[in-house]
Design a protein around this motif. Structure first.
Motif, PDB file in Angstrom:
ATOM      1  N   LYS A 196      -5.932  -4.629 -39.961  1.00 42.10           N
ATOM      2  CA  LYS A 196      -5.854  -6.012 -39.496  1.00 42.10           C
ATOM      3  C   LYS A 196      -4.494  -6.646 -39.742  1.00 42.10           C
ATOM      4  CE  LYS A 196      -8.009  -7.712 -43.771  1.00 42.10           C
ATOM      5  NZ  LYS A 196      -9.167  -8.471 -44.327  1.00 42.10           N
ATOM      6  N   ASN A 197      -3.745  -6.130 -40.747  1.00 38.10           N
ATOM      7  CA  ASN A 197      -2.414  -6.681 -41.036  1.00 38.10           C
ATOM      8  C   ASN A 197      -1.289  -5.848 -40.426  1.00 38.10           C
ATOM      9  OD1 ASN A 197      -3.541  -8.738 -42.657  1.00 38.10           O
ATOM     10  ND2 ASN A 197      -3.628  -7.349 -44.421  1.00 38.10           N
ATOM     11  N   ASP A 198      -1.634  -4.727 -39.808  1.00 36.77           N
ATOM     12  CA  ASP A 198      -0.608  -3.809 -39.303  1.00 36.77           C
ATOM     13  C   ASP A 198      -0.698  -3.573 -37.805  1.00 36.77           C
ATOM     14  OD1 ASP A 198       0.421  -3.080 -41.987  1.00 36.77           O
ATOM     15  OD2 ASP A 198      -1.537  -2.144 -42.233  1.00 36.77           O
ATOM     16  N   ALA A 199      -1.701  -4.106 -37.145  1.00 33.72           N
ATOM     17  CA  ALA A 199      -1.893  -3.770 -35.735  1.00 33.72           C
ATOM     18  C   ALA A 199      -2.410  -4.976 -34.965  1.00 33.72           C
ATOM     19  CB  ALA A 199      -2.879  -2.608 -35.612  1.00 33.72           C
ATOM     20  N   LYS A 200      -2.244  -4.919 -33.659  1.00 34.74           N
ATOM     21  CA  LYS A 200      -2.849  -5.901 -32.773  1.00 34.74           C
ATOM     22  C   LYS A 200      -4.128  -5.278 -32.228  1.00 34.74           C
ATOM     23  CE  LYS A 200      -1.848  -9.226 -29.147  1.00 34.74           C
ATOM     24  NZ  LYS A 200      -0.829  -9.787 -28.239  1.00 34.74           N
ATOM     25  N   ILE A 201      -5.256  -5.932 -32.461  1.00 32.01           N
ATOM     26  CA  ILE A 201      -6.554  -5.355 -32.156  1.00 32.01           C
ATOM     27  C   ILE A 201      -7.140  -6.031 -30.923  1.00 32.01           C
ATOM     28  CG2 ILE A 201      -8.880  -4.927 -33.035  1.00 32.01           C
ATOM     29  CD1 ILE A 201      -7.674  -5.095 -35.872  1.00 32.01           C
ATOM     30  N   PHE A 202      -7.466  -5.218 -29.916  1.00 35.09           N
ATOM     31  CA  PHE A 202      -8.078  -5.711 -28.683  1.00 35.09           C
ATOM     32  C   PHE A 202      -9.541  -5.290 -28.663  1.00 35.09           C
ATOM     33  CE2 PHE A 202      -3.591  -5.198 -27.762  1.00 35.09           C
ATOM     34  CZ  PHE A 202      -3.274  -6.392 -27.120  1.00 35.09           C
ATOM     35  N   LYS A 203     -10.405  -6.228 -28.233  1.00 33.38           N
ATOM     36  CA  LYS A 203     -11.829  -5.932 -28.141  1.00 33.38           C
ATOM     37  C   LYS A 203     -12.378  -6.450 -26.818  1.00 33.38           C
ATOM     38  CE  LYS A 203     -12.750  -6.330 -33.129  1.00 33.38           C
ATOM     39  NZ  LYS A 203     -13.565  -7.026 -34.165  1.00 33.38           N
ATOM     40  N   ILE A 204     -13.389  -5.760 -26.315  1.00 39.79           N
ATOM     41  CA  ILE A 204     -14.052  -6.212 -25.097  1.00 39.79           C
ATOM     42  C   ILE A 204     -14.781  -7.529 -25.381  1.00 39.79           C
ATOM     43  CG2 ILE A 204     -15.855  -5.642 -23.409  1.00 39.79           C
ATOM     44  CD1 ILE A 204     -15.174  -2.709 -23.833  1.00 39.79           C
ATOM     45  N   ARG A 205     -14.565  -8.498 -24.500  1.00 39.41           N
ATOM     46  CA  ARG A 205     -15.183  -9.827 -24.608  1.00 39.41           C
ATOM     47  C   ARG A 205     -14.807 -10.532 -25.912  1.00 39.41           C
ATOM     48  NH1 ARG A 205     -19.410  -6.795 -22.424  1.00 39.41           N
ATOM     49  NH2 ARG A 205     -20.371  -6.593 -24.486  1.00 39.41           N
ATOM     50  N   ASP A 206     -13.598 -10.286 -26.389  1.00 44.77           N
ATOM     51  CA  ASP A 206     -13.113 -10.965 -27.594  1.00 44.77           C
ATOM     52  C   ASP A 206     -12.374 -12.239 -27.180  1.00 44.77           C
ATOM     53  OD1 ASP A 206     -12.590 -10.697 -30.602  1.00 44.77           O
ATOM     54  OD2 ASP A 206     -10.586 -11.058 -29.802  1.00 44.77           O
ATOM     55  N   ASP A 207     -12.602 -13.324 -27.893  1.00 47.37           N
ATOM     56  CA  ASP A 207     -11.989 -14.606 -27.524  1.00 47.37           C
ATOM     57  C   ASP A 207     -10.489 -14.628 -27.782  1.00 47.37           C
ATOM     58  OD1 ASP A 207     -14.446 -15.605 -26.742  1.00 47.37           O
ATOM     59  OD2 ASP A 207     -14.900 -16.423 -28.738  1.00 47.37           O
ATOM     60  N   ASP A 208     -10.053 -13.996 -28.875  1.00 51.87           N
ATOM     61  CA  ASP A 208      -8.635 -14.042 -29.240  1.00 51.87           C
ATOM     62  C   ASP A 208      -7.811 -12.981 -28.525  1.00 51.87           C
ATOM     63  OD1 ASP A 208      -9.110 -16.160 -31.006  1.00 51.87           O
ATOM     64  OD2 ASP A 208      -9.684 -14.756 -32.609  1.00 51.87           O
ATOM     65  N   ASN A 209      -8.260 -11.729 -28.543  1.00 53.32           N
ATOM     66  CA  ASN A 209      -7.524 -10.614 -27.923  1.00 53.32           C
ATOM     67  C   ASN A 209      -8.468  -9.796 -27.050  1.00 53.32           C
ATOM     68  OD1 ASN A 209      -4.885 -10.988 -29.195  1.00 53.32           O
ATOM     69  ND2 ASN A 209      -5.913 -10.380 -31.092  1.00 53.32           N
ATOM     70  N   PRO A 210      -8.850 -10.314 -25.880  1.00 54.65           N
ATOM     71  CA  PRO A 210      -9.756  -9.541 -25.012  1.00 54.65           C
ATOM     72  C   PRO A 210      -9.060  -8.299 -24.461  1.00 54.65           C
ATOM     73  CG  PRO A 210      -8.922 -11.475 -23.874  1.00 54.65           C
ATOM     74  CD  PRO A 210      -8.461 -11.603 -25.291  1.00 54.65           C
ATOM     75  N   LEU A 211      -9.843  -7.260 -24.253  1.00 52.68           N
ATOM     76  CA  LEU A 211      -9.318  -5.995 -23.736  1.00 52.68           C
ATOM     77  C   LEU A 211      -9.462  -5.970 -22.221  1.00 52.68           C
ATOM     78  CD1 LEU A 211      -8.238  -3.101 -24.144  1.00 52.68           C
ATOM     79  CD2 LEU A 211     -10.624  -2.368 -24.384  1.00 52.68           C
ATOM     80  N   TYR A 212      -8.324  -5.829 -21.528  1.00 45.75           N
ATOM     81  CA  TYR A 212      -8.320  -5.690 -20.077  1.00 45.75           C
ATOM     82  C   TYR A 212      -7.820  -4.291 -19.721  1.00 45.75           C
ATOM     83  CZ  TYR A 212      -8.696 -10.796 -20.023  1.00 45.75           C
ATOM     84  OH  TYR A 212      -9.109 -12.084 -20.218  1.00 45.75           O
TER      85      TYR A 212
END
Length: 258
Positions: free
Chosen positions: A202-218
């Protein structure tokens, strides 16, 4: 009192798959102390060495067995336990050369077998040099670091295997952390389908998730195959070529020619 003797026993049987070693009765215990360190005799996975002239063969203990034999003296009859090890040969070291995998010379019956010390482990696993990342300590020695060659890890196929709960995910996370800490310019894409590594990085990477409000995965359209692309746009099933499917295919070909 320190036991400085590394002699373990002699070879009593040799075949193409394994070597059988009879542990000497002179071996004081199952855990002798050599140079202040306890060595486990007969522990599966430990290493042993077989010196033959200027060649030293190395093997790994694959199984342990025990049989009883009767010894009769002038006054008493008693049972002595014979301890046997099955050894799988893994490599050799010729003179002062580096350790190499594979065997060029095979041992024979009555050749001596010795315990492997920390000095032997260092010659087998090597020491740090550029291009290596330390991933932990060897199970046989808390003082012996274990390294991975980064180029081979990246350029070749790798697998981390183990039963459930054995630490596979922690091992992967530790290896990746060592890479990004030692090589600041490294870029790694981790596809985490089970959501195991988000908290670790969490402190070393940018995390994308499906249907995530902050970093949605496209997923960009060019990352899909034509069948996937057609399924999303015109609901084309595999092997189903309807008029709209044909029209989409022709349009894609037309745009590619531009």
């Amino acid at each position: 009192m320190l036991n400085e003797v590394t002699y373990l026993g002699k070879i009593v049987n040799v075949d193409s798959s394994a070597i059988e070693v009879d542990i000497s009765e002179a071996t004081p215990s199952a855990a002798p102390i050599i140079r202040g360190r306890i060595y486990k005799i007969g522990q599966i996975g430990t290493l042993v060495k077989i010196p033959i002239g200027n060649i030293t063969l190395y093997g790994i203990v694959s199984s342990v067995s025990n049989t009883m034999r009767t010894v009769t003296t002038d006054t008493i009859e008693k049972d002595l336990g014979n301890r046997y090890l099955q050894i799988q040969l893994i490599g050799e070291k010729i003179g002062s050369n580096e350790f190499t995998k594979g065997i060029g010379t095979y041992p024979t019956i009555n050749d001596e077998v010795h315990l492997v010390t920390e000095e032997d482990l260092k010659s087998i696993y090597g020491e740090y040099r550029d291009g290596l990342v330390e991933i932990g300590k060897h199970s046989s020695s808390e003082n012996l670091p274990v390294f991975l060659e980064l180029q081979n890890l990246v350029m070749r196929h790798s697998a981390i295997l183990g039963s459930t709960g054995s630490g596979k995910s922690n091992t992967v996370a530790n290896i990746i952390k060592k890479i990004i800490n030692d090589y600041k310019a490294s870029r790694i894409i981790l596809i985490d389908i089970h959501g195991e590594y988000g908290s670790a990085f969490k402190n070393d990477a940018k995390i994308f998730k499906i249907r995530d409000d902050d970093n949605p995965l496209y997923i960009p359209y060019w990352a899909m195959t034509y069948d996937e692309f057609a399924f999303f746009l015109v609901n084309r099933q595999n092997g189903d070529e309807r008029p709209e499917s044909k029209e989409l295919r022709e349009k894609v070909v037309e745009l590619k020619k531009l």
